[in-house]
Design a protein around this motif. Structure first.
Motif, PDB file in Angstrom:
ATOM      1  N   THR A  29       0.265  -1.380  -0.392  1.00  0.00           N
ATOM      2  CA  THR A  29      -0.350   0.070   0.445  1.00  0.00           C
ATOM      3  C   THR A  29       0.615   1.043  -0.179  1.00  0.00           C
ATOM      4  N   ARG A  30       2.000   1.282   0.633  1.00  0.00           N
ATOM      5  CA  ARG A  30       3.094   2.462   0.301  1.00  0.00           C
ATOM      6  C   ARG A  30       2.575   3.249  -1.196  1.00  0.00           C
ATOM      7  N   THR A  31       2.928   2.710  -2.227  1.00  0.00           N
ATOM      8  CA  THR A  31       2.976   2.991  -3.208  1.00  0.00           C
ATOM      9  C   THR A  31       1.426   3.638  -4.432  1.00  0.00           C
ATOM     10  N   ALA A  32       1.296   2.514  -3.531  1.00  0.00           N
ATOM     11  CA  ALA A  32      -0.729   3.125  -4.127  1.00  0.00           C
ATOM     12  C   ALA A  32      -1.338   3.714  -4.229  1.00  0.00           C
ATOM     13  N   VAL A  33      -2.225   3.652  -5.815  1.00  0.00           N
ATOM     14  CA  VAL A  33      -3.046   5.340  -6.091  1.00  0.00           C
ATOM     15  C   VAL A  33      -4.065   4.469  -5.691  1.00  0.00           C
ATOM     16  N   ILE A  34      -4.586   5.254  -4.528  1.00  0.00           N
ATOM     17  CA  ILE A  34      -5.963   5.653  -4.290  1.00  0.00           C
ATOM     18  C   ILE A  34      -6.956   6.559  -4.136  1.00  0.00           C
ATOM     19  N   ARG A  35      -7.910   6.148  -4.989  1.00  0.00           N
ATOM     20  CA  ARG A  35      -9.142   7.350  -5.612  1.00  0.00           C
ATOM     21  C   ARG A  35      -9.863   7.077  -3.975  1.00  0.00           C
ATOM     22  N   ASP A  36     -10.023   7.824  -3.274  1.00  0.00           N
ATOM     23  CA  ASP A  36     -10.912   7.571  -2.032  1.00  0.00           C
ATOM     24  C   ASP A  36     -12.729   8.708  -2.532  1.00  0.00           C
ATOM     25  N   GLU A  37     -13.616   9.029  -2.700  1.00  0.00           N
ATOM     26  CA  GLU A  37     -14.208  10.006  -2.355  1.00  0.00           C
ATOM     27  C   GLU A  37     -15.274  10.283  -0.852  1.00  0.00           C
ATOM     28  N   VAL A  38     -15.147   8.743  -0.218  1.00  0.00           N
ATOM     29  CA  VAL A  38     -15.917   8.956   0.986  1.00  0.00           C
ATOM     30  C   VAL A  38     -15.317   8.967   2.342  1.00  0.00           C
ATOM     31  N   GLN A  39     -13.820   8.116   2.333  1.00  0.00           N
ATOM     32  CA  GLN A  39     -12.911   8.679   3.460  1.00  0.00           C
ATOM     33  C   GLN A  39     -13.100   8.772   4.461  1.00  0.00           C
ATOM     34  N   LEU A  40     -13.513   7.111   4.868  1.00  0.00           N
ATOM     35  CA  LEU A  40     -14.182   7.015   6.124  1.00  0.00           C
ATOM     36  C   LEU A  40     -13.160   5.780   6.338  1.00  0.00           C
ATOM     37  N   PRO A  41     -13.267   5.204   8.082  1.00  0.00           N
ATOM     38  CA  PRO A  41     -12.560   3.762   7.737  1.00  0.00           C
ATOM     39  C   PRO A  41     -13.500   2.364   7.331  1.00  0.00           C
ATOM     40  N   GLY A  42     -12.248   1.972   6.546  1.00  0.00           N
ATOM     41  CA  GLY A  42     -12.650   0.747   5.890  1.00  0.00           C
ATOM     42  C   GLY A  42     -12.658   0.620   4.515  1.00  0.00           C
ATOM     43  N   THR A  43     -12.290   2.175   3.628  1.00  0.00           N
ATOM     44  CA  THR A  43     -12.499   2.591   2.493  1.00  0.00           C
ATOM     45  C   THR A  43     -11.145   2.261   2.231  1.00  0.00           C
ATOM     46  N   GLY A  44     -10.864   3.142   0.233  1.00  0.00           N
ATOM     47  CA  GLY A  44      -9.648   2.693   0.096  1.00  0.00           C
ATOM     48  C   GLY A  44      -9.672   1.214   0.287  1.00  0.00           C
ATOM     49  N   PRO A  45      -9.007   0.774  -0.320  1.00  0.00           N
ATOM     50  CA  PRO A  45      -8.037  -0.963  -0.081  1.00  0.00           C
ATOM     51  C   PRO A  45      -7.661  -1.168   1.180  1.00  0.00           C
ATOM     52  N   VAL A  46      -8.096  -2.753   1.293  1.00  0.00           N
ATOM     53  CA  VAL A  46      -8.934  -3.167   2.321  1.00  0.00           C
ATOM     54  C   VAL A  46      -8.506  -4.756   2.339  1.00  0.00           C
ATOM     55  N   ALA A  47      -7.513  -5.587   3.269  1.00  0.00           N
ATOM     56  CA  ALA A  47      -7.352  -7.259   3.333  1.00  0.00           C
ATOM     57  C   ALA A  47      -7.955  -7.432   5.067  1.00  0.00           C
ATOM     58  N   PHE A  48      -8.597  -8.536   4.888  1.00  0.00           N
ATOM     59  CA  PHE A  48      -9.718  -9.664   5.729  1.00  0.00           C
ATOM     60  C   PHE A  48      -8.247  -9.813   5.652  1.00  0.00           C
ATOM     61  N   GLY A  49      -8.304 -10.681   7.042  1.00  0.00           N
ATOM     62  CA  GLY A  49      -6.654 -11.260   7.495  1.00  0.00           C
ATOM     63  C   GLY A  49      -7.590 -12.704   8.512  1.00  0.00           C
ATOM     64  N   SER A  50      -7.122 -13.632   8.263  1.00  0.00           N
ATOM     65  CA  SER A  50      -7.466 -14.497   9.389  1.00  0.00           C
ATOM     66  C   SER A  50      -5.736 -15.587  10.269  1.00  0.00           C
ATOM     67  N   PHE A  51      -5.317 -15.629  10.674  1.00  0.00           N
ATOM     68  CA  PHE A  51      -3.864 -15.930  11.892  1.00  0.00           C
ATOM     69  C   PHE A  51      -4.331 -17.030  12.301  1.00  0.00           C
ATOM     70  N   THR A  52      -3.619 -17.920  12.241  1.00  0.00           N
ATOM     71  CA  THR A  52      -3.719 -18.904  13.323  1.00  0.00           C
ATOM     72  C   THR A  52      -3.000 -18.877  14.820  1.00  0.00           C
ATOM     73  N   PHE A  53      -3.632 -20.063  15.489  1.00  0.00           N
ATOM     74  CA  PHE A  53      -3.328 -19.734  17.151  1.00  0.00           C
ATOM     75  C   PHE A  53      -1.797 -19.580  17.622  1.00  0.00           C
ATOM     76  N   ASP A  54      -1.441 -20.706  16.666  1.00  0.00           N
ATOM     77  CA  ASP A  54       0.325 -20.860  17.424  1.00  0.00           C
ATOM     78  C   ASP A  54       0.966 -21.184  15.917  1.00  0.00           C
ATOM     79  N   ASP A  55       2.371 -20.872  16.464  1.00  0.00           N
ATOM     80  CA  ASP A  55       2.977 -21.394  14.279  1.00  0.00           C
ATOM     81  C   ASP A  55       2.654 -22.520  14.725  1.00  0.00           C
ATOM     82  N   GLY A  56       1.627 -23.268  14.263  1.00  0.00           N
ATOM     83  CA  GLY A  56       1.808 -24.427  13.982  1.00  0.00           C
ATOM     84  C   GLY A  56       1.877 -24.773  12.399  1.00  0.00           C
ATOM     85  N   PRO A  57       1.751 -25.366  11.395  1.00  0.00           N
ATOM     86  CA  PRO A  57       1.402 -25.945  10.357  1.00  0.00           C
ATOM     87  C   PRO A  57       0.699 -25.140   9.718  1.00  0.00           C
TER      88      PRO A  57
END
Length: 420
Positions: free
Chosen positions: A73-101
């Motif tokens: 996202t550092r060099t992203a070009v973002i055209r955002d006419e709404v300007q609220l949290p969650g606008t522009g590029p958003v990544a959804f994430g899901s992480f593991t409980f521990d560092d297993g397989p």
């Protein structure tokens, strides 16, 4: 798109956000394939498609994922006419409980529909350097019912799980640790491929005060907000201490009062609040920690809850904060290392992404991360088998029979969501 090493060339990200008229409920905009969801009380985000993703394993999974997102996202070009949290590029994430397989993932959708503060928007992204097409909502197929669902014990039966709870209580009483959170699983099987929109819609309708989520095969409705970073403010909701509800409102009020006075539950809750406050302290210039918890009423259970708030003191992203908070005493135990060792020894269960951070992050680092509770993991690409999870905090005063009943209550949301 498969993930690439951090040293690989970063795609040229271009994002466009435009305001739209009310399109109806967010979940109604989703196609059936791989929905990405973060919704509470009708507001939130719903996405689909995969413009980019990052999969990672190991103890540095949070920092590596954060670095990938910042590079993207550092060099992203973002055209955002709404300007609220969650606008522009958003990544959804899901992480593991521990560092297993199992891998953890960040997914950048091609399209996201959002709703907040009476406004609706659509964001589309491109990673080839071109301006993405003008946002439009696709026509979606009707939601399919799952058909008859069968349930079976997972790695341990209820009776076997009760015995490991008794073992844990004995070891706590012997002074090995103060608290450990033990989980159990239930296996659900469907006769045909599950349309994930079916359980998501039922969870959202029945548990509007929870955060309904779906990321990369993990779905559920969590009552616990691990951390929110928004315009310099940090908040977290801690839950620990639970009692099952009845269908009698008068009786439930009496149960809520007993929960608020329970020394066992108050002790468990204090461990959880203290662990979150200690983990957030390095990121905050000031914090507000209420002295006493309140009782959060949900359709199936009631929890002791505390909302913490602070002011950020640096530039750490919501994802890095989530990584620093995990695992809190609410999902692991106290002391953390001892509790994790006991979990691995007693559970005989790969938690995967259960009881770990799930949520979203935007290009500024703001975002919301919950703990993947009251959830299921879809086990295969055929989407006919799911692992349902529930866990209970075990302290010196825990009773194995009562803890088993609590785990059954915590499995109710996902069981009901899969039924027809």
């Amino acid at each position: 798109m498969t993930s690439a090493p951090l040293t690989a060339q970063v795609p040229a990200l271009v994002a466009r956000t435009v305001e739209i008229p009310d399109p109806g409920p967010l979940l109604s905009t989703l196609p059936s394939e791989a929905p990405l969801v973060w919704v509470r009380r009708g507001e939130g985000l719903a996405g689909w498609g995969e413009a980019a993703r990052f999969d990672v394993k190991g103890s540095a999974r949070f920092t590596e994922a954060d670095k990938w997102w910042r590079n993207l996202t550092r060099t992203a070009v973002i055209r955002d006419e709404v300007q609220l949290p969650g606008t522009g590029p958003v990544a959804f994430g899901s992480f593991t409980f521990d560092d297993g397989p199992t891998s953890s993932s960040l997914v950048l959708p091609e399209t996201v529909v959002g709703h907040r503060e009476g406004r609706w928007w659509v964001t589309t992204v491109s990673v080839n350097g071109d301006l993405p097409p003008w946002p439009s909502l696709p026509s979606v197929a009707p939601i399919k019912r799952p058909g008859p669902v069968t349930f079976a014990d997972g790695s341990r039966s209820g009776a076997e799980w009760g015995r490991i709870v008794a073992d844990a209580v004995s070891r706590i009483n012997a002074g090995e640790l103060e608290k450990v959170v033990l989980a159990r699983e239930l296996i659900a099987e469907t006769p045909r491929q599950l349309d994930l929109r079916w359980p998501l819609r039922r969870l959202s309708d029945r548990y509007p005060r929870c955060w309904t989520f779906s990321v990369d095969g993990v779905l559920g409705a969590t009552p616990e907000l691990l951390v929110r970073r928004e315009r310099g403010l940090v908040t977290s909701r801690v839950l620990a201490g639970t009692i099952r509800r009845t269908r009698d409102d008068v009786h439930d009020l009496a149960l809520a009062a007993s929960l608020a006075r329970s020394s066992k539950d108050l002790e468990e809750h204090e461990f959880a609040v203290r662990s979150v406050a200690d983990a957030l302290a390095p990121f905050c210039s000031s914090m507000n920690i209420p002295e006493t918890p309140f009782v959060l009423h949900l359709p199936n259970v009631m929890h002791l809850a505390t909302d913490l708030a602070g002011v950020t003191s640096g530039q750490a992203s919501s994802l890095l904060m989530a990584g620093a908070l995990h695992p809190s005493a609410a999902v692991g135990g106290t002391p953390t290392k001892k509790a994790q060792e006991m979990i691995r020894e007693l559970e005989a269960l790969d938690r995967g992404r259960y009881a770990a951070p799930v949520g979203w992050i935007d290009s500024s680092g703001d975002g919301e991360w919950g703990i993947a509770l009251r959830c299921a993991q879809v086990d295969s690409s055929e989407r006919t088998r799911l692992r349902l999870f529930a866990g209970c905090g075990i302290v010196a005063g825990s009773d194995p029979t009562a803890e088993l009943a609590e785990s059954v209550a915590k499995l109710v949301p996902m069981r009901d969501a899969l039924s027809t």
